[in-house]
Motif scaffolding. Structure first.
Motif, short mmCIF file in Angstrom:
data_model
loop_
_atom_site.label_atom_id
_atom_site.label_comp_id
_atom_site.label_asym_id
_atom_site.label_seq_id
_atom_site.Cartn_x
_atom_site.Cartn_y
_atom_site.Cartn_z
N UNK A 82 0.86 -1.19 0.00
CA UNK A 82 0.00 0.00 0.00
C UNK A 82 0.89 1.24 0.00
N UNK A 83 0.62 2.16 -0.90
CA UNK A 83 1.40 3.40 -0.98
C UNK A 83 0.46 4.60 -0.89
N UNK A 84 0.99 5.72 -0.44
CA UNK A 84 0.19 6.94 -0.35
C UNK A 84 0.10 7.65 -1.69
N UNK A 85 1.16 7.57 -2.49
CA UNK A 85 1.23 8.27 -3.77
C UNK A 85 1.78 7.31 -4.82
N UNK A 86 0.91 6.77 -5.63
CA UNK A 86 1.29 5.75 -6.61
C UNK A 86 2.31 6.28 -7.61
N UNK A 87 2.13 7.48 -8.09
CA UNK A 87 3.06 8.03 -9.08
C UNK A 87 4.46 8.19 -8.49
N UNK A 88 4.56 8.61 -7.24
CA UNK A 88 5.87 8.73 -6.59
C UNK A 88 6.53 7.36 -6.43
N UNK A 89 5.75 6.35 -6.08
CA UNK A 89 6.28 5.00 -5.93
C UNK A 89 6.78 4.47 -7.27
N UNK A 90 6.04 4.74 -8.34
CA UNK A 90 6.46 4.33 -9.68
C UNK A 90 7.75 5.02 -10.07
N UNK A 91 7.84 6.32 -9.80
CA UNK A 91 9.06 7.07 -10.11
C UNK A 91 10.25 6.53 -9.32
N UNK A 92 10.01 6.15 -8.07
CA UNK A 92 11.08 5.60 -7.24
C UNK A 92 11.59 4.28 -7.83
N UNK A 93 10.68 3.41 -8.23
CA UNK A 93 11.07 2.15 -8.85
C UNK A 93 11.84 2.40 -10.15
N UNK A 94 11.38 3.33 -10.95
CA UNK A 94 12.05 3.65 -12.21
C UNK A 94 13.47 4.16 -11.95
N UNK A 95 13.63 4.97 -10.92
CA UNK A 95 14.96 5.49 -10.57
C UNK A 95 15.89 4.37 -10.12
N UNK A 96 15.33 3.31 -9.55
CA UNK A 96 16.13 2.16 -9.15
C UNK A 96 16.45 1.23 -10.33
#
Length: 127
Positions: free
Chosen positions: A73-87
């Motif tokens: 569960x995440x608070x901000x899906x777009x931020x979580x996606x961006x974090x994964x992309x950065x990894x």
């Protein structure tokens, strides 16, 4: 039974531990190099990652995707996606929307499925 937690057996232990350390912004709570690492989540869930013993390695080297999913569960899906992309692990698909919220599938370095889920607040009910 006294407890339950999720474990992932992975062939490339250091890479997967590093991925979850960066993705979760925490170091493993318990750690034995090249053997076991454990992350803890609010609510008591634990994620254990282990290097299978040589005699069991064939059970964990299947190239097909596992039926197991780790739903986060995440608070901000777009931020979580961006974090994964950065990894270096951007989700391969698109965000889907359902009555319970929005979600997207992603995969860790070992091919384990992650479901990143953002719930719908009562004021933002989807139709």
């Amino acid at each position: 039974m006294t407890d339950a937690f999720v474990t992932l057996g992975v062939a490339d232990f250091p890479k997967v531990i590093d991925f979850y350390s960066q993705f979760l912004n925490q170091e493993p709570q318990r750690y034995v190099p090249n053997v076991y690492g454990e992350f803890r989540f609010p609510g008591g869930l634990r994620l254990g990652i282990f290097q299978p013993k040589v005699q069991h390695s064939s059970e964990f080297s299947n190239s097909d995707r596992s039926g197991m999913s780790l739903c986060l569960e995440v608070e901000d899906l777009e931020s979580a996606i961006a974090h994964l992309a950065a990894l270096g692990y951007p989700p391969p698909g698109e965000i889907t929307t359902a009555s319970h919220g929005r979600e997207i599938y992603a995969y860790d370095p070992a091919g384990n499925r992650l479901i990143l889920h953002q719930s719908v607040s009562s004021s933002d009910k989807l139709t």
